[in-house]
Scaffold this motif. Structure first.
Motif, PDB file in Angstrom:
ATOM      1  N   GLN B  89      -6.778   0.886  -5.891  1.00  0.00           N
ATOM      2  CA  GLN B  89      -6.509   0.242  -4.599  1.00  0.00           C
ATOM      3  C   GLN B  89      -7.719   0.458  -3.694  1.00  0.00           C
ATOM      4  O   GLN B  89      -8.303   1.536  -3.684  1.00  0.00           O
ATOM      5  N   GLN B  90      -8.062  -0.569  -2.914  1.00  0.00           N
ATOM      6  CA  GLN B  90      -9.335  -0.536  -2.195  1.00  0.00           C
ATOM      7  C   GLN B  90      -9.246  -0.013  -0.756  1.00  0.00           C
ATOM      8  O   GLN B  90     -10.259   0.249  -0.129  1.00  0.00           O
ATOM      9  N   SER B  91      -8.053   0.113  -0.198  1.00  0.00           N
ATOM     10  CA  SER B  91      -7.941   0.511   1.215  1.00  0.00           C
ATOM     11  C   SER B  91      -6.840   1.557   1.381  1.00  0.00           C
ATOM     12  O   SER B  91      -5.953   1.677   0.523  1.00  0.00           O
ATOM     13  N   PRO B  92      -6.885   2.315   2.483  1.00  0.00           N
ATOM     14  CA  PRO B  92      -5.791   3.252   2.759  1.00  0.00           C
ATOM     15  C   PRO B  92      -4.426   2.555   2.722  1.00  0.00           C
ATOM     16  O   PRO B  92      -3.487   3.068   2.092  1.00  0.00           O
ATOM     17  N   ALA B  93      -4.308   1.382   3.367  1.00  0.00           N
ATOM     18  CA  ALA B  93      -3.019   0.672   3.372  1.00  0.00           C
ATOM     19  C   ALA B  93      -2.579   0.325   1.953  1.00  0.00           C
ATOM     20  O   ALA B  93      -1.402   0.472   1.603  1.00  0.00           O
ATOM     21  N   GLY B  94      -3.512  -0.111   1.134  1.00  0.00           N
ATOM     22  CA  GLY B  94      -3.197  -0.449  -0.256  1.00  0.00           C
ATOM     23  C   GLY B  94      -2.733   0.779  -1.024  1.00  0.00           C
ATOM     24  O   GLY B  94      -1.775   0.725  -1.801  1.00  0.00           O
ATOM     25  N   ARG B  95      -3.432   1.907  -0.799  1.00  0.00           N
ATOM     26  CA  ARG B  95      -3.058   3.136  -1.511  1.00  0.00           C
ATOM     27  C   ARG B  95      -1.723   3.680  -1.000  1.00  0.00           C
ATOM     28  O   ARG B  95      -0.926   4.202  -1.777  1.00  0.00           O
ATOM     29  N   ILE B  96      -1.456   3.543   0.295  1.00  0.00           N
ATOM     30  CA  ILE B  96      -0.156   3.985   0.839  1.00  0.00           C
ATOM     31  C   ILE B  96       0.970   3.142   0.233  1.00  0.00           C
ATOM     32  O   ILE B  96       1.985   3.670  -0.217  1.00  0.00           O
ATOM     33  N   ALA B  97       0.784   1.821   0.207  1.00  0.00           N
ATOM     34  CA  ALA B  97       1.807   0.946  -0.378  1.00  0.00           C
ATOM     35  C   ALA B  97       2.055   1.307  -1.837  1.00  0.00           C
ATOM     36  O   ALA B  97       3.205   1.384  -2.294  1.00  0.00           O
ATOM     37  N   ALA B  98       0.966   1.563  -2.566  1.00  0.00           N
ATOM     38  CA  ALA B  98       1.092   1.911  -3.988  1.00  0.00           C
ATOM     39  C   ALA B  98       1.818   3.247  -4.155  1.00  0.00           C
ATOM     40  O   ALA B  98       2.688   3.404  -5.032  1.00  0.00           O
ATOM     41  N   PHE B  99       1.469   4.220  -3.315  1.00  0.00           N
ATOM     42  CA  PHE B  99       2.133   5.527  -3.360  1.00  0.00           C
ATOM     43  C   PHE B  99       3.631   5.357  -3.123  1.00  0.00           C
ATOM     44  O   PHE B  99       4.462   5.860  -3.877  1.00  0.00           O
ATOM     45  N   VAL B 100       4.002   4.648  -2.044  1.00  0.00           N
ATOM     46  CA  VAL B 100       5.407   4.509  -1.659  1.00  0.00           C
ATOM     47  C   VAL B 100       6.188   3.770  -2.749  1.00  0.00           C
ATOM     48  O   VAL B 100       7.289   4.179  -3.129  1.00  0.00           O
ATOM     49  N   GLU B 101       5.598   2.697  -3.260  1.00  0.00           N
ATOM     50  CA  GLU B 101       6.267   1.923  -4.311  1.00  0.00           C
ATOM     51  C   GLU B 101       6.533   2.811  -5.532  1.00  0.00           C
ATOM     52  O   GLU B 101       7.642   2.823  -6.076  1.00  0.00           O
ATOM     53  N   ALA B 102       5.534   3.588  -5.925  1.00  0.00           N
ATOM     54  CA  ALA B 102       5.697   4.462  -7.095  1.00  0.00           C
ATOM     55  C   ALA B 102       6.685   5.592  -6.806  1.00  0.00           C
ATOM     56  O   ALA B 102       7.576   5.872  -7.614  1.00  0.00           O
ATOM     57  N   PHE B 103       6.554   6.217  -5.652  1.00  0.00           N
ATOM     58  CA  PHE B 103       7.379   7.379  -5.312  1.00  0.00           C
ATOM     59  C   PHE B 103       8.856   6.996  -5.180  1.00  0.00           C
ATOM     60  O   PHE B 103       9.741   7.676  -5.713  1.00  0.00           O
ATOM     61  N   SER B 104       9.125   5.893  -4.468  1.00  0.00           N
ATOM     62  CA  SER B 104      10.523   5.487  -4.267  1.00  0.00           C
ATOM     63  C   SER B 104      11.143   4.954  -5.556  1.00  0.00           C
ATOM     64  O   SER B 104      12.282   5.289  -5.881  1.00  0.00           O
ATOM     65  N   SER B 105      10.410   4.133  -6.291  1.00  0.00           N
ATOM     66  CA  SER B 105      11.003   3.589  -7.520  1.00  0.00           C
ATOM     67  C   SER B 105      11.198   4.706  -8.552  1.00  0.00           C
ATOM     68  O   SER B 105      12.191   4.717  -9.272  1.00  0.00           O
ATOM     69  N   TRP B 106      10.302   5.676  -8.591  1.00  0.00           N
ATOM     70  CA  TRP B 106      10.475   6.829  -9.499  1.00  0.00           C
ATOM     71  C   TRP B 106      11.796   7.552  -9.198  1.00  0.00           C
ATOM     72  O   TRP B 106      12.543   7.893 -10.111  1.00  0.00           O
ATOM     73  N   HIS B 107      12.074   7.766  -7.918  1.00  0.00           N
ATOM     74  CA  HIS B 107      13.293   8.506  -7.562  1.00  0.00           C
ATOM     75  C   HIS B 107      14.568   7.735  -7.898  1.00  0.00           C
ATOM     76  O   HIS B 107      15.599   8.339  -8.202  1.00  0.00           O
ATOM     77  N   ALA B 108      14.524   6.404  -7.816  1.00  0.00           N
ATOM     78  CA  ALA B 108      15.693   5.617  -8.228  1.00  0.00           C
ATOM     79  C   ALA B 108      15.802   5.602  -9.752  1.00  0.00           C
ATOM     80  O   ALA B 108      16.885   5.815 -10.314  1.00  0.00           O
ATOM     81  N   ARG B 109      14.661   5.374 -10.416  1.00  0.00           N
ATOM     82  CA  ARG B 109      14.651   5.267 -11.876  1.00  0.00           C
ATOM     83  C   ARG B 109      15.084   6.577 -12.520  1.00  0.00           C
ATOM     84  O   ARG B 109      15.805   6.598 -13.510  1.00  0.00           O
ATOM     85  N   HIS B 110      14.652   7.690 -11.939  1.00  0.00           N
ATOM     86  CA  HIS B 110      15.016   9.012 -12.469  1.00  0.00           C
ATOM     87  C   HIS B 110      15.945   9.700 -11.475  1.00  0.00           C
ATOM     88  O   HIS B 110      15.678  10.820 -11.033  1.00  0.00           O
ATOM     89  N   ALA B 111      17.031   9.014 -11.119  1.00  0.00           N
ATOM     90  CA  ALA B 111      17.884   9.491 -10.031  1.00  0.00           C
ATOM     91  C   ALA B 111      18.469  10.882 -10.316  1.00  0.00           C
ATOM     92  O   ALA B 111      18.484  11.741  -9.436  1.00  0.00           O
ATOM     93  N   THR B 112      18.913  11.115 -11.543  1.00  0.00           N
ATOM     94  CA  THR B 112      19.501  12.423 -11.873  1.00  0.00           C
ATOM     95  C   THR B 112      18.452  13.529 -11.728  1.00  0.00           C
ATOM     96  O   THR B 112      18.703  14.559 -11.090  1.00  0.00           O
ATOM     97  N   LEU B 113      17.283  13.289 -12.292  1.00  0.00           N
ATOM     98  CA  LEU B 113      16.189  14.261 -12.179  1.00  0.00           C
ATOM     99  C   LEU B 113      15.766  14.434 -10.717  1.00  0.00           C
ATOM    100  O   LEU B 113      15.537  15.552 -10.250  1.00  0.00           O
ATOM    101  N   GLY B 114      15.715  13.326  -9.985  1.00  0.00           N
ATOM    102  CA  GLY B 114      15.332  13.381  -8.572  1.00  0.00           C
ATOM    103  C   GLY B 114      16.303  14.205  -7.738  1.00  0.00           C
ATOM    104  O   GLY B 114      15.894  14.942  -6.842  1.00  0.00           O
TER     105      GLY B 114
END
Lengths: 203, 203
Positions: B89-114
């Motif tokens: 990702q080329q910008s802070p905003a891009g990296r923040i969006a990527a972080f949030v997308e990965a972090f939130s979807s990970w917690h739903a996908r691995h809800a029991t582990l989360g």
């Protein structure tokens, strides 16, 4: 404001009929928070309340009764506080900010209660579960109605209504997990920050 | 994308040395999620794994060892996934969006582990607690650095840095609590919604 908070804190358990019942509810809350509902024993709860195990059964049939009562009191209290806060606000945005401020600061202020109400729902039998679910849905609808009203007036941008309502509630619910009094922020600051973030999110 | 997810799901436990250890970790995760760490017994874990109670001790000294390993794997996995997503990702905003997308979807996908990683921290002894706390702080700093960079460039508005980082992480962590596969949203949708809400919050 301090007076208001102190009054509300006392009010939370004030309508519970006897002093012994109040002590048992608070002891059960601590035991559930420390060890989880399944691991907490009636013996542990009675010890924390400074009472004999037999005395527990004079007031509550089981630890499940204690959990049900804690869940009901917690869910009713946060709903009442959010409603109170919204009263007198003139716009959807004002009512949303008031809801978020009340909801998030409540969860930090009552962090132990907020953790137990968020995580022990699975332990309730179907009838009690349904009662609590209805309180949750009422709380969600209270917020959703203002998001819809703000969007209709063209004052707020709301894409995914259900997802946005869940996200806003998550800010508050999760505050009960991470909040510690010694971290240098007070519950009211958390409420104000979340209200500000949510309004920015919707504009 | 589907391939990537399937690969990551398998990868989560793939580096665990033996098939028996993997089975025990998954059985322990289920037991901790169902009953809480305190109430879960080694007997229950071994039964869920289809093994004898004695066989557990061949692989792990205690249920605390199982919890520590689950906590480490979970925290390392979500951090790695967030880092991967930010790469390129080329910008802070891009990296923040990527972080949030990965972090939130990970917690739903691995809800029991989360859920278990979020709520059983209290059960860890000090040394293990410190190790997990360091992983959490690394994750927080990864996000905080991008908020600061975006604010410095004048591209993002960040008032209270610590509070905003906590709020963003709350969106993801709490998804593990409420997410159910049958609710008609998939983890990736949740991730995208949260990324959108967070960028709106910061502009």
């Amino acid at each position: 404001m301090q007076d208001g908070i102190a009054r509300r804190d006392a009010d939370l358990w004030a309508h519970v009929e006897s002093e012994s019942s109040r002590r048992l509810l608070l002891a059960a809350l601590d035991a559930f928070a420390d060890r989880g509902f399944e691991a907490a024993t009636t013996r542990d709860i009675s010890r924390r309340a400074g009472m004999s195990p037999a005395a527990v059964y004079v007031h509550y049939r089981s630890k499940l009764d204690l959990l049900s009562e804690i869940m009901r009191i917690g869910h009713e209290a946060v709903l009442a506080e959010a409603r109170d806060a919204m009263d007198g606000q003139q716009s959807p945005a004002g009512r949303i900010a008031a809801f978020v401020e009340a909801f998030s600061s409540w969860h930090a202020r009552h962090a132990t209660l907020g953790q137990v109400t968020a995580h022990e729902l699975r332990a309730l039998p179907p009838e009690r579960f349904a009662e609590i679910l209805e309180l949750r849905r009422t709380t969600e609808r209270l917020l959703a109605a203002e998001l819809e009203a703000g969007a209709e007036r063209g004052e707020l941008h709301v894409g995914d209504l259900t997802g946005t309502v869940r996200a806003i509630l998550s800010l508050g619910v999760d505050s009960a997990r991470w909040y510690r009094p010694h971290r240098g922020v007070d519950p009211e600051e958390i409420g104000r920050l979340h209200a500000d973030l949510v309004l920015r999110m919707l504009r």
